[in-house]
Design a protein around this motif. Structure first.
Motif, PDB file in Angstrom:
ATOM      1  N   ASP A 123       0.927  -0.959  -0.007  1.00  0.00           N
ATOM      2  CA  ASP A 123       0.121  -0.096   0.146  1.00  0.00           C
ATOM      3  C   ASP A 123       0.759   1.357   0.115  1.00  0.00           C
ATOM      4  OD1 ASP A 123      -3.172   0.430   0.117  1.00  0.00           O
ATOM      5  OD2 ASP A 123      -2.457   2.000   1.470  1.00  0.00           O
ATOM      6  N   TYR A 161      -2.225  -3.394  -2.641  1.00  0.00           N
ATOM      7  CA  TYR A 161      -3.052  -2.372  -2.238  1.00  0.00           C
ATOM      8  C   TYR A 161      -4.476  -2.325  -1.880  1.00  0.00           C
ATOM      9  CZ  TYR A 161      -5.052  -2.133  -6.935  1.00  0.00           C
ATOM     10  OH  TYR A 161      -5.625  -2.466  -8.113  1.00  0.00           O
ATOM     11  N   GLY A 162      -4.956  -1.497  -0.955  1.00  0.00           N
ATOM     12  CA  GLY A 162      -6.339  -1.572  -0.560  1.00  0.00           C
ATOM     13  C   GLY A 162      -7.172  -0.762  -1.428  1.00  0.00           C
ATOM     14  N   GLY A 163      -8.281  -1.408  -1.653  1.00  0.00           N
ATOM     15  CA  GLY A 163      -9.229  -0.999  -2.508  1.00  0.00           C
ATOM     16  C   GLY A 163      -9.772   0.301  -2.104  1.00  0.00           C
ATOM     17  N   GLN A 164      -9.781   0.351  -0.642  1.00  0.00           N
ATOM     18  CA  GLN A 164     -10.431   1.532  -0.149  1.00  0.00           C
ATOM     19  C   GLN A 164      -9.236   2.555   0.309  1.00  0.00           C
ATOM     20  OE1 GLN A 164     -13.504   2.198  -0.110  1.00  0.00           O
ATOM     21  NE2 GLN A 164     -13.581   0.126  -1.104  1.00  0.00           N
ATOM     22  N   SER A 165      -7.987   2.475   0.167  1.00  0.00           N
ATOM     23  CA  SER A 165      -6.909   2.963   0.485  1.00  0.00           C
ATOM     24  C   SER A 165      -7.012   4.498   0.075  1.00  0.00           C
ATOM     25  CB  SER A 165      -5.536   2.271   0.080  1.00  0.00           C
ATOM     26  OG  SER A 165      -4.420   3.184   0.327  1.00  0.00           O
ATOM     27  N   THR A 224      -3.781   5.218  -3.809  1.00  0.00           N
ATOM     28  CA  THR A 224      -4.966   5.189  -4.471  1.00  0.00           C
ATOM     29  C   THR A 224      -5.228   4.744  -5.927  1.00  0.00           C
ATOM     30  OG1 THR A 224      -4.517   7.396  -5.583  1.00  0.00           O
ATOM     31  CG2 THR A 224      -5.746   7.438  -3.440  1.00  0.00           C
ATOM     32  N   GLN A 225      -6.182   4.222  -6.394  1.00  0.00           N
ATOM     33  CA  GLN A 225      -6.201   3.812  -7.877  1.00  0.00           C
ATOM     34  C   GLN A 225      -5.471   4.513  -8.725  1.00  0.00           C
ATOM     35  OE1 GLN A 225      -7.835   0.845  -8.544  1.00  0.00           O
ATOM     36  NE2 GLN A 225      -6.551   0.826 -10.506  1.00  0.00           N
ATOM     37  N   THR A 236       0.424  -6.668  -9.571  1.00  0.00           N
ATOM     38  CA  THR A 236      -0.332  -5.896  -8.655  1.00  0.00           C
ATOM     39  C   THR A 236      -1.414  -7.043  -7.674  1.00  0.00           C
ATOM     40  OG1 THR A 236      -2.046  -5.117  -9.965  1.00  0.00           O
ATOM     41  CG2 THR A 236      -0.065  -3.855  -9.774  1.00  0.00           C
ATOM     42  N   GLU A 250      -5.074  -6.319  -5.695  1.00  0.00           N
ATOM     43  CA  GLU A 250      -5.894  -5.467  -4.822  1.00  0.00           C
ATOM     44  C   GLU A 250      -6.677  -6.153  -3.818  1.00  0.00           C
ATOM     45  OE1 GLU A 250      -9.913  -2.704  -5.474  1.00  0.00           O
ATOM     46  OE2 GLU A 250      -8.867  -3.529  -7.249  1.00  0.00           O
ATOM     47  N   ALA A 265      -9.860  -5.722  -1.712  1.00  0.00           N
ATOM     48  CA  ALA A 265     -10.983  -5.209  -1.962  1.00  0.00           C
ATOM     49  C   ALA A 265     -11.317  -4.045  -1.134  1.00  0.00           C
ATOM     50  CB  ALA A 265     -12.027  -5.947  -2.809  1.00  0.00           C
ATOM     51  N   ASP A 266     -11.520  -4.531   0.389  1.00  0.00           N
ATOM     52  CA  ASP A 266     -12.329  -3.669   1.349  1.00  0.00           C
ATOM     53  C   ASP A 266     -11.297  -3.210   2.418  1.00  0.00           C
ATOM     54  OD1 ASP A 266     -14.788  -4.706   0.307  1.00  0.00           O
ATOM     55  OD2 ASP A 266     -14.772  -6.437   1.261  1.00  0.00           O
TER      56      ASP A 266
END
Length: 333
Positions: free
Chosen positions: A206, A283-287, A291-292, A307, A309, A311-312
């Protein structure tokens, strides 16, 4: 208005990391290939580590014919001028393994963060896992002066430790993978400038190649307000983190490594210049840190970037079975 906007950006960067350090990406002079590490020392009987809820070291039997060591804490002596201090690390698996996974924690984390990783990899042959406590955290010694809690100090300690416990045989090159969470991921990027081809892969948890000022400023504000400060102090107490290390993060000199700055944030692109090894990104989908947008930027700069992801998840991503499997796959185990 435009000038006020740029003044604000400069002030935000100065509050967090000090003056602009955009002059090249050379590691500090004391981190050259001639740097000599300290000795591995056991200052007390190796302490056994208890896995967190939901994980069991016993439930992960080693492959047939493999002597797998359960996680234990050891100490490495850091030479710091005319002084010495100890860095604590946990090691597990086949101590003579070719495949080595070195785990670097985030700002308010310790080696305990990686207990699930230790448990997961015990079942694989020819593999060992090492996780460390940065200075002022966990079982590692605190530093004497708050001003020395800075990125170059952490980088120097890790440099000595890698040379002292991993790269100990010139004839055998370990297949070294470095896993870094958040700040540990930033340190992993800079380690590629020191060790180059000796690193097989870095896996970033992340943290991408750019961190937005807005994200950093939000974190800074959360540490400054009363509620946030109380939470950070309690977390520091629970994790045995020196409160001076937290104060150090907010000092102008904490981030004293070279980086490029623009209106969006801090850029670490040049830390990977010349590095030909593999790079993985979890990486966290809500990070709000990775970010995306930052993931896509990293993909455009590193064509073969792997990569995953979660998701939550926010920041950072948890080491669940999905993430552990991704790390295993990246290591080729």
């Amino acid at each position: 208005m435009k000038r006020n906007f740029f003044d604000l950006l400069r002030n935000m960067k100065s509050d967090f990391f000090g003056s602009d350090q955009s002059s090249g990406m050379r590691p500090p002079e004391h981190l050259t290939s001639n740097d000599q590490g300290g000795d591995v020392i056991i200052l007390e009987p190796a302490s056994k580590v208890t896995p967190p809820d939901g994980a069991s070291f016993k439930s992960q039997p080693a492959a047939k014919g493999v002597e797998s060591t359960a996680p234990e804490t050891r100490y490495f002596e850091i030479l710091d001028g005319d002084k010495s201090r100890k860095i604590a690390y946990t090691i597990s698996g086949d101590v003579d393994a070719e495949n080595v996974l070195l785990c670097l924690p985030g700002l308010l984390e310790t080696k305990q963060t990686f207990l699930v990783i230790h448990a997961y990899f015990l079942k694989f042959k020819n593999c060992k896992v090492i996780s460390i406590d940065l200075s002022g955290r966990g079982e590692s010694d605190h530093l004497d002066d708050v001003d020395t809690y800075k990125m170059s100090s952490y980088l120097s300690d890790i440099n000595q430790l890698i040379r002292g416990i991993i790269l100990t045989n010139d004839k055998v090159r370990p297949k070294l993978t470095i896993l870094g969470t958040s700040m540990g991921g930033v340190l992993a990027m800079y380690l590629t400038q020191i060790f180059g081809k000796k690193i097989f892969e870095i896996i970033l948890n992340d943290i991408a190649l750019t961190v937005n000022w807005t994200s950093l400023y939000s974190l800074y504000k959360s540490m400054k307000n009363d509620v946030g400060f109380q939470e950070v102090r309690q977390l520091a107490k629970d994790l045995k983190v020196d409160e001076r290390a937290i104060s150090g993060v907010q000092s102008p000199g904490h981030f004293d490594l070279s980086f490029r700055a623009d209106v969006w944030g801090m850029n670490f692109h040049e830390a990977l210049e010349g590095y030909k090894g593999r790079v993985g990104l979890i990486y966290g989908g809500q990070s709000k840190i990775c970010t995306q947008q930052r993931v896509e930027e990293a993909r455009s700069i590193i064509p073969k970037l792997s990569t995953l992801e979660v998701a939550d998840s926010g920041h950072p991503a948890p080491f669940n079975l999905l993430v552990c499997g991704f790390i295993q796959s990246e290591m080729g185990i």
